[in-house]
Design a protein around this motif. Structure first.
Motif, PDB file in Angstrom:
ATOM      1  N   PRO A  28      11.088 -18.385  32.343  1.00 27.18           N
ATOM      2  CA  PRO A  28      10.722 -17.250  32.807  1.00 27.18           C
ATOM      3  C   PRO A  28      11.029 -16.703  34.122  1.00 27.18           C
ATOM      4  O   PRO A  28      11.814 -15.789  33.638  1.00 27.18           O
ATOM      5  CB  PRO A  28       9.598 -17.070  32.721  1.00 27.18           C
ATOM      6  N   GLU A  29      11.920 -17.769  34.701  1.00 27.43           N
ATOM      7  CA  GLU A  29      12.793 -16.949  35.459  1.00 27.43           C
ATOM      8  C   GLU A  29      14.147 -16.375  35.573  1.00 27.43           C
ATOM      9  O   GLU A  29      14.518 -15.485  35.735  1.00 27.43           O
ATOM     10  CB  GLU A  29      12.771 -17.353  37.434  1.00 27.43           C
ATOM     11  N   ARG A  31      14.707 -16.007  31.919  1.00 32.11           N
ATOM     12  CA  ARG A  31      14.023 -14.566  30.522  1.00 32.11           C
ATOM     13  C   ARG A  31      14.381 -13.410  31.812  1.00 32.11           C
ATOM     14  O   ARG A  31      14.891 -12.178  31.682  1.00 32.11           O
ATOM     15  CB  ARG A  31      13.125 -14.676  29.889  1.00 32.11           C
ATOM     16  N   TRP A  32      13.461 -13.582  32.901  1.00 28.43           N
ATOM     17  CA  TRP A  32      13.347 -12.629  33.802  1.00 28.43           C
ATOM     18  C   TRP A  32      14.802 -12.110  34.480  1.00 28.43           C
ATOM     19  O   TRP A  32      15.155 -10.403  34.339  1.00 28.43           O
ATOM     20  CB  TRP A  32      12.959 -12.536  35.484  1.00 28.43           C
ATOM     21  N   ASP A  43      11.084  -9.712  24.373  1.00 25.03           N
ATOM     22  CA  ASP A  43      10.894 -10.798  24.956  1.00 25.03           C
ATOM     23  C   ASP A  43       9.345 -11.159  25.294  1.00 25.03           C
ATOM     24  O   ASP A  43       8.467  -9.590  25.390  1.00 25.03           O
ATOM     25  CB  ASP A  43      10.866 -11.480  27.118  1.00 25.03           C
ATOM     26  N   PRO A  44       8.128 -11.916  24.660  1.00 19.42           N
ATOM     27  CA  PRO A  44       7.327 -12.022  24.662  1.00 19.42           C
ATOM     28  C   PRO A  44       6.740 -11.735  25.767  1.00 19.42           C
ATOM     29  O   PRO A  44       5.016 -11.389  26.177  1.00 19.42           O
ATOM     30  CB  PRO A  44       6.767 -13.659  24.156  1.00 19.42           C
ATOM     31  N   ASP A  45       6.745 -12.053  27.226  1.00 17.54           N
ATOM     32  CA  ASP A  45       6.350 -12.246  28.522  1.00 17.54           C
ATOM     33  C   ASP A  45       6.813 -10.170  28.662  1.00 17.54           C
ATOM     34  O   ASP A  45       6.866  -9.413  28.893  1.00 17.54           O
ATOM     35  CB  ASP A  45       7.404 -12.491  29.540  1.00 17.54           C
ATOM     36  N   PRO A  46       4.974  -9.183  28.875  1.00 22.65           N
ATOM     37  CA  PRO A  46       5.685  -7.794  29.490  1.00 22.65           C
ATOM     38  C   PRO A  46       6.558  -7.912  30.571  1.00 22.65           C
ATOM     39  O   PRO A  46       6.348  -6.595  30.869  1.00 22.65           O
ATOM     40  CB  PRO A  46       3.186  -7.753  29.122  1.00 22.65           C
ATOM     41  N   ARG A  47       5.930  -8.680  31.953  1.00 21.98           N
ATOM     42  CA  ARG A  47       6.324  -8.512  32.115  1.00 21.98           C
ATOM     43  C   ARG A  47       7.952  -8.182  32.286  1.00 21.98           C
ATOM     44  O   ARG A  47       8.395  -7.553  33.009  1.00 21.98           O
ATOM     45  CB  ARG A  47       6.017  -9.548  33.837  1.00 21.98           C
ATOM     46  N   VAL A  48       8.775  -9.310  31.940  1.00 26.08           N
ATOM     47  CA  VAL A  48       9.519  -8.627  30.913  1.00 26.08           C
ATOM     48  C   VAL A  48      10.012  -7.780  30.463  1.00 26.08           C
ATOM     49  O   VAL A  48      11.320  -7.313  30.677  1.00 26.08           O
ATOM     50  CB  VAL A  48      10.520 -10.937  30.438  1.00 26.08           C
ATOM     51  N   ARG A  49       9.216  -7.714  29.657  1.00 26.78           N
ATOM     52  CA  ARG A  49       9.475  -6.101  29.341  1.00 26.78           C
ATOM     53  C   ARG A  49       9.746  -4.517  29.793  1.00 26.78           C
ATOM     54  O   ARG A  49      10.334  -4.191  29.088  1.00 26.78           O
ATOM     55  CB  ARG A  49       8.777  -6.125  28.003  1.00 26.78           C
ATOM     56  N   ASP A  76       1.851  -3.142  25.184  1.00 24.78           N
ATOM     57  CA  ASP A  76       1.176  -3.356  26.634  1.00 24.78           C
ATOM     58  C   ASP A  76       0.935  -1.633  27.374  1.00 24.78           C
ATOM     59  O   ASP A  76       2.892  -1.614  27.138  1.00 24.78           O
ATOM     60  CB  ASP A  76       1.518  -4.134  27.635  1.00 24.78           C
TER      61      ASP A  76
END
Length: 98
Positions: A28-29, A31-32, A43-49, A76
């Protein structure tokens, strides 16, 4: 002067290509970081989006318009809110105004 701008554009495209590769990284880091640098969505992670939407607004490049409009329909709520704010920032950066 044009040669310098062309080199800068080529370097930018190489950087974009390198970070695009990291958007699919398993960690994840990575991708972030890619989303932060490029402002790409998906990205499937809403934090990344959320970070990607924010970055798109900050980039001030009209290529960010389409992904931001898509992010405004994200599942989200926080992503939608950030995308709306980023879209307003993008419009101000591109078209000026306060």
């Amino acid at each position: 002067m044009a040669g310098k701008e062309e080199r800068r554009a080529a370097e930018h495209e190489e950087m974009v290509a390198a970070f695009l590769k990291n958007l699919a990284h398993e960690r994840p880091e990575y991708r972030w970081g890619a989303a932060d640098a490029l402002g790409r969505l998906g990205d499937p992670d809403p934090r990344v989006r959320k970070k990607a939407a924010w970055a798109l607004g900050q980039l001030g490049d009209m290529r960010g318009q389409r992904p931001l409009l898509a992010a405004m329909r994200d599942g989200d709520e926080d992503v939608r809110e950030i995308a709306e704010e980023a879209y307003e920032i993008l419009k101000r950066k591109v078209f000026g105004g306060g």
